[in-house]
Each structure stands twice: as C-alpha cells, then as structure tokens.
Design a protein around this motif. Sequence first.
Motif, PDB file in Angstrom:
ATOM      1  N   ASP A   1       7.097  -8.493   2.025  1.00  0.00           N
ATOM      2  CA  ASP A   1       7.516  -9.618   1.817  1.00  0.00           C
ATOM      3  C   ASP A   1       6.267 -10.728   1.594  1.00  0.00           C
ATOM      4  O   ASP A   1       6.400 -12.017   1.211  1.00  0.00           O
ATOM      5  CB  ASP A   1       8.013 -10.220   3.145  1.00  0.00           C
ATOM      6  CG  ASP A   1       6.537 -10.296   4.446  1.00  0.00           C
ATOM      7  OD1 ASP A   1       5.851  -9.077   4.532  1.00  0.00           O
ATOM      8  OD2 ASP A   1       6.916 -10.552   5.277  1.00  0.00           O
TER       9      ASP A   1
ATOM     10  N   VAL B   1      13.899  -6.089   3.275  1.00  0.00           N
ATOM     11  CA  VAL B   1      12.071  -6.197   3.882  1.00  0.00           C
ATOM     12  C   VAL B   1      12.327  -5.558   5.035  1.00  0.00           C
ATOM     13  O   VAL B   1      11.676  -4.353   5.230  1.00  0.00           O
ATOM     14  CB  VAL B   1      12.019  -8.261   3.818  1.00  0.00           C
ATOM     15  CG1 VAL B   1      10.463  -7.493   4.902  1.00  0.00           C
ATOM     16  CG2 VAL B   1      11.502  -8.321   2.893  1.00  0.00           C
TER      17      VAL B   1
ATOM     18  N   GLY C   1       2.145 -11.713   3.318  1.00  0.00           N
ATOM     19  CA  GLY C   1       2.468 -10.423   3.915  1.00  0.00           C
ATOM     20  C   GLY C   1       0.970  -9.400   3.742  1.00  0.00           C
ATOM     21  O   GLY C   1       0.483  -8.571   3.749  1.00  0.00           O
TER      22      GLY C   1
ATOM     23  N   ALA D   1       1.996 -11.647   8.203  1.00  0.00           N
ATOM     24  CA  ALA D   1       1.750 -11.085   8.571  1.00  0.00           C
ATOM     25  C   ALA D   1       1.704 -10.447  10.328  1.00  0.00           C
ATOM     26  O   ALA D   1       1.260 -11.234  10.679  1.00  0.00           O
ATOM     27  CB  ALA D   1       0.878  -9.440   8.182  1.00  0.00           C
TER      28      ALA D   1
ATOM     29  N   GLY E   1      10.016 -13.386   2.766  1.00  0.00           N
ATOM     30  CA  GLY E   1       9.397 -13.960   1.254  1.00  0.00           C
ATOM     31  C   GLY E   1       9.615 -14.185   0.470  1.00  0.00           C
ATOM     32  O   GLY E   1      11.074 -14.203  -0.047  1.00  0.00           O
TER      33      GLY E   1
ATOM     34  N   HIS F   1       1.592 -15.013  13.184  1.00  0.00           N
ATOM     35  CA  HIS F   1       1.428 -14.439  11.789  1.00  0.00           C
ATOM     36  C   HIS F   1       0.556 -15.134  10.862  1.00  0.00           C
ATOM     37  O   HIS F   1       0.647 -14.692   9.497  1.00  0.00           O
ATOM     38  CB  HIS F   1       2.472 -14.223  11.177  1.00  0.00           C
ATOM     39  CG  HIS F   1       3.857 -15.317  11.376  1.00  0.00           C
ATOM     40  ND1 HIS F   1       4.968 -15.283  11.387  1.00  0.00           N
ATOM     41  CD2 HIS F   1       3.336 -16.815  10.573  1.00  0.00           C
ATOM     42  CE1 HIS F   1       5.660 -16.467  10.607  1.00  0.00           C
ATOM     43  NE2 HIS F   1       4.913 -17.049  10.011  1.00  0.00           N
TER      44      HIS F   1
ATOM     45  N   SER G   1       2.925  -5.719  10.677  1.00  0.00           N
ATOM     46  CA  SER G   1       4.383  -5.269   9.644  1.00  0.00           C
ATOM     47  C   SER G   1       4.557  -6.708   9.213  1.00  0.00           C
ATOM     48  O   SER G   1       3.481  -6.932   9.270  1.00  0.00           O
ATOM     49  CB  SER G   1       5.430  -5.390  10.902  1.00  0.00           C
ATOM     50  OG  SER G   1       6.682  -4.916  10.136  1.00  0.00           O
ATOM     51  N   CYS G   2       5.273  -6.999   8.363  1.00  0.00           N
ATOM     52  CA  CYS G   2       5.882  -7.769   7.581  1.00  0.00           C
ATOM     53  C   CYS G   2       6.334  -9.502   9.163  1.00  0.00           C
ATOM     54  O   CYS G   2       6.383  -9.388  10.147  1.00  0.00           O
ATOM     55  CB  CYS G   2       7.067  -7.639   7.340  1.00  0.00           C
ATOM     56  SG  CYS G   2       8.763  -7.304   8.283  1.00  0.00           S
ATOM     57  N   HIS G   3       6.653 -10.556   7.777  1.00  0.00           N
ATOM     58  CA  HIS G   3       6.742 -11.835   8.674  1.00  0.00           C
ATOM     59  C   HIS G   3       7.367 -12.198   8.224  1.00  0.00           C
ATOM     60  O   HIS G   3       8.159 -13.544   9.455  1.00  0.00           O
ATOM     61  CB  HIS G   3       5.284 -12.742   8.755  1.00  0.00           C
ATOM     62  CG  HIS G   3       5.567 -13.312   7.949  1.00  0.00           C
ATOM     63  ND1 HIS G   3       5.314 -13.098   6.691  1.00  0.00           N
ATOM     64  CD2 HIS G   3       5.198 -14.829   7.796  1.00  0.00           C
ATOM     65  CE1 HIS G   3       5.508 -13.737   6.000  1.00  0.00           C
ATOM     66  NE2 HIS G   3       5.364 -15.219   6.383  1.00  0.00           N
TER      67      HIS G   3
ATOM     68  N   MET H   1       2.926  -6.113   2.654  1.00  0.00           N
ATOM     69  CA  MET H   1       4.029  -6.402   3.761  1.00  0.00           C
ATOM     70  C   MET H   1       5.328  -6.277   2.390  1.00  0.00           C
ATOM     71  O   MET H   1       4.914  -6.575   1.761  1.00  0.00           O
ATOM     72  CB  MET H   1       4.231  -6.892   4.950  1.00  0.00           C
ATOM     73  CG  MET H   1       2.820  -6.659   5.960  1.00  0.00           C
ATOM     74  SD  MET H   1       3.404  -4.452   6.884  1.00  0.00           S
ATOM     75  CE  MET H   1       1.275  -4.383   5.938  1.00  0.00           C
TER      76      MET H   1
ATOM     77  N   VAL I   1      10.684  -2.028   6.293  1.00  0.00           N
ATOM     78  CA  VAL I   1       9.235  -1.727   7.615  1.00  0.00           C
ATOM     79  C   VAL I   1       9.844  -0.588   8.256  1.00  0.00           C
ATOM     80  O   VAL I   1       9.124   0.574   8.367  1.00  0.00           O
ATOM     81  CB  VAL I   1       9.268  -2.651   8.464  1.00  0.00           C
ATOM     82  CG1 VAL I   1       7.553  -3.609   6.965  1.00  0.00           C
ATOM     83  CG2 VAL I   1       9.783  -3.780   8.608  1.00  0.00           C
TER      84      VAL I   1
ATOM     85  N   ILE J   1      11.115 -11.466  12.820  1.00  0.00           N
ATOM     86  CA  ILE J   1      11.414 -11.738  11.245  1.00  0.00           C
ATOM     87  C   ILE J   1      12.384 -12.845  11.237  1.00  0.00           C
ATOM     88  O   ILE J   1      13.152 -11.840  11.295  1.00  0.00           O
ATOM     89  CB  ILE J   1      11.163 -10.113  10.839  1.00  0.00           C
ATOM     90  CG1 ILE J   1      10.071  -9.098  11.439  1.00  0.00           C
ATOM     91  CG2 ILE J   1      11.205 -10.861   9.478  1.00  0.00           C
ATOM     92  CD1 ILE J   1       9.918  -7.608  10.826  1.00  0.00           C
TER      93      ILE J   1
END
Lengths: 151, 486
Positions: B69, B462, B79, B358, B412, B334, B407-409, B67, B466, B382
């Motif tokens: 991040d 970020v 990620g 993630a 990052g 995540h 998806s991202c978390h 992802m 997404v 997020i």
Amino acid sequence: MTGRPEYTEIEHTADVGMTFRAPDIRSAFAGAAAAAFDMMCDLDSVASGASFEIRVEGRPDDLEHLMVRWLSELLYLYSSEGVLLSEFDILELKGVGASEGVGSLLTARVRGERFDATRHQMKTELKAPTYHQISVERPDDEWSVRVIFDT
Amino acid sequence: MGKRDKTPELRQVTEFIWELPRTGGMRVPGRVYADERLLPAVLADNGTLQVSNVAHLPGIVGYSLAMPDIHWGYGFPIGGVAATDPREGGVISPGGVGYDINCGVRLIASTVPKEDAVSRIREIVTAMFRDVPCGVGSSGAIGKLSTRDVGAVMRDGAAWAVESGYGTATDLEHTEESGRLTTADPDAVGKRAIERGRNQLGTLGSGNHFLEVGYVDEVYDDEAARAYGLEPGMMTLMVHSGSRGLGYQVCDDSLDVMQRAAERYEIRLPDRQLACAPVLSPEGERYLAGMACAANYAWANRQILMTLARRAVARVFDATEPALGLRLVYDVCHNIAKMERHTTDGRERTLCVHRKGATRAFPDGHPDVPSRYRAVGQPVLIPGDMGTESFVCAGTERAMAETFGSSCHGAGRVMSRSRAKKDARGRDLRSELDAMGVVVMATGKSTLAEEMPRAYKDVASVVDVVDRAGIAAKVARLKPLGVVKG
C-alpha cells in the motif's frame, strides 16, 4: 497587509501542498499563511474581528525553517483557540539576509474569528507544515514558495 | 502536479519483492512488496524514491521496506518499515512515525446477525454520529481534562480509560502493548502538546478517521476466525483514529530538536523531514519517551471512542453490550516506532522498528500475541477505502523473518486529495454509497470527496499481495454497512 495569493494546490498523494509566487519576502510569508488557511476554509467566509500578535524565531539564514515555524504557530493558534485566520500583517522580518546575524525573527499581527460550524464550511484540516520538498527561494526577481502539509 | 524527483530503478527478486539496489549514500538496499498488477500504482508517485531516502538512515539493518500500500508521504513513504540497531549507531526518526502518532484501528465483533444490523443501520449510524464527537473543532465526550489528567492518560494509556469507566480490563488484553507503552515519560512532552490534549480525548478527528459498521462477509481461515471471535454474517464495528493534536505537537516539537541533533551527530540525509538522532542519545531517548506518551493518549482515545460506539449500538437494540456479544477483537497501531527483538544476519538483537503506515504482524507463539490468539497469530487489521471492504489477517513467521514482523495497513491512496475532490465535483457521493448499501454520515462534504473509494488502490489486491507473499495470512473479509466520518 497581504491578501490571498494566486496559489496552486500540489497534487500530493497523501497530503496537500501549495505553491505560489510573491513579489517580496513579506508577501511570501503572509501569502503562505493565507493560502494555508484558504485550503482549510474559504477565506472570504472568515471575518477579521479577533486580532493576535505572533512572534516566531528561526535559525539564521534558513527561510524554510522560519516558514515552518510561522505556519506551525498559526496552526497551533487554530487548534488551541479554534480560530480561523484571514488577514496576515508581517510587522518585522529580521535575520533572513546572508549577513544579518545569529537568528531570524518574524513578528506579525494576524486577524480572524472563532470557527463557527454554521457559517464555516471546512475543506481540509491541516495538521502541520512539513519540510518535505519545501522551498522559499528567489529564483529571479520574484519569490517562489512551496510547502506540503500533513493532513 | 507534484514535483517528481528521479525515481530509482526496481529489480524483481521474487514474484512479490522488488529491490532498489544500493546507490549513493544508501546504507542498505530497498525492497518493495508488490505484484505486476500493483506495480504501476507503486511507481506512479515519489514513494519508491522515499524508500531509497530512508535507506540512508544511520544504523538501518536489512532493507528499507515498503508494503504494497506504499504511497508518497513526507520523509518516509506511507507503508514504510525500517529497523535500526541502536548499538550500531541506529537512529530514531520522527518522520518514520509521522504526525499522527499511534494512528490505528480497532475491530469489535458481535453476535448481532447482519440482517438485524441492516434493518437498523440508519439508527445505528445516527446514534454513533450523535454520541461520538467528530469533525473539525469537536471537543471530547468527557469534558476538558486538567493538565494532571492529561499526564495520567499519557502515562497509563488505555488503562486510564478503563479506570474512568470506559470498557473493561479484557479490552486491554486485546490491545497491542495492552494499550500502554511503559517507556512514556510525561516530562518529555511540551506544554503546548499537553494543552492540545486537554479537550480532544474521546474525539474521532477528521480526514481519513472513521467509525464503521460492517459484517463478516467471508472467512478464509476457520481456526483463526474462531479464535478471533469472527463469525460469518455477524455485525462488526471498526474504529480508526489516533493521538489527535497532542500527537501532532509532539512530532512538531521534535523536528527542531532532531535537526539540531542531526547536525551535532553529523548525520547527512537527502530529505530534511527524515531528521533523526541516535536512539541512544539524549535527543533520541526524549523523543521516544514523548512519542510513547502520545501513543498512550491514542490508545485511551480509541478505547473511549469504542466504548461510546458500543453504547450507541446497545441503545439502538435496547440491549446490553454483553447480550449483543460486543467484544474487542484487537487494536493495532500503524504509525509508531518500537523497540523489538528480531533476528537479522543470524543474530537476535533489539531493534528500533519504525512503522509508518504499516501494521505489526507477529506470528503464532510470539509472547507479545495475546494468549487467546497465540495459537493462530496476531490479528492484523486492514481497513479498505470507504464503502468497499476490509480484511482481517493473521501475523506470520515469514513477516518476522522478512519484514520485522510487519504487514500493510490499508488500501493506499492513488489519487491526491485535491484530484479526488475535483473528480467528485458534481457527483452525489452520499447517494452513490447509499446505492452500494452503505449509509454515511460526515461533518464535511469535502472529507467525503477526499476519501471517495476510487482515491485508493483496491484493498483486495493489496491484501492479496501480503497474503501470497506470506507476510500476513488472510482470515476474513468484512463488508461495510454504515460509516461515520469526521
């Protein structure tokens, strides 16, 4: 007994790590423990009144494995007993040479004291040592240690 | 400086997808989600090399994914997303879950206007800091549990907390997996992990874990925001924590087992931290059963932390929780591995999906999305870095098709913790955040320094990636007012 080595903190994005050199293998193991606890809390602020016997076993001729077992054991002592450690005396170190048998063994006497929020300023709490880029080796006449911790 | 290994070359596939072609022992190509702007940060550390390392896992399908991040972790990149097919020798790797099993986030909505929260923010943060045990060496709000109780927590997850008086059954409906993985088997968890779990239930922990008071600053999707109960200008709470020492010990205990398993099943990997076993092996099954126990412990933990935070807020306003409209929007994990149904290569099958930093992002209509949100998709939470902003997105079909519903978390990290501390030296971060309108209480000064805002990528960039790549859709932006850190 071996004190805190001159270690360098590794610039790892998510976690923390350290690398240092040691004159002999006992200093490598004792020094890794001292550096780990120093990254959590300045060793100079930790007394050494409480004493614990540590015994860890590893796979034969696998110093990285024995190092992870040793540091994990000490961090377990920290998290279960709330003890910060400052002195590390390696008593026995077996099975780490190429022809020494089926397993490795490390016994140690470690000293420290219970965490006290009024006197101990915690820096970073280490969760566990990882195998990522770990090395315990002797590239020349000294030992070189490198460990990255999950935080 | 960290040891830099040779970083593989990335080839641009679309505006937001960069591919690592298969080389050496990689079983599938790697794919990183990023745009031109984020790319330098993506390439700045060993993260992309770790994407190619993960591609070596037996039974991996599709791509080894990252992802936007993404950053350098141990074993997996943070990620990272990877799915394996158990029926084709697919493995489970504890390194693809991490030490903090089911680290996650939950978001609480309210009907308290931002202005009211701002005028009482110091009281709110102080009350939460006092009532929610946090920081090093803190013990649980609910006292030391018996071994039998820890077993019940590991089996029943968030439901255990609700039965013990923390929250309501509605909270469970708004928690991923209803706050309980049914595959949990307490017999798969060692004595030490259980011992560590006895006095840490209901503790926030240290490091990047936090409680945050904020408000809904902007809404991008009215329908989804309405479904989620997020109204512009209303106060929100966020909880970020995980499975504490119990989870770390489950992970630690599994590594020896997995190393022996990797030898036994002749699995060769470029990083020892990726040690794994086939999902359908005694070692794999035992890890998954123990991991589920830690995940359930984490859900119970967040359920208790949320309840303590909600009660603290209610006391400050001298009102009941329902009168303040305090309601759990959703809880996501995540750091986890899950058995899920996905369609790849034209056929639907059960895959073991690793999400290491993630977030699951299931689309509208998916049976695992709570009925209240089923028309708009699963909430994807997020959090940004301390003092900036956070986003709520919705899961999409595209995520299902491209990223195993992920998806991202977060933002990052871009700066190492030690670099952040050096950078913060001489600065008064608390006053700086105060000047930004964010009240912070933390147990340790260095935690504050390590988590300083500039240590992270800009969360907006970020989330932008997404959203534009279609693997989550922006719903709302939250701005912080106050933070409690361990």
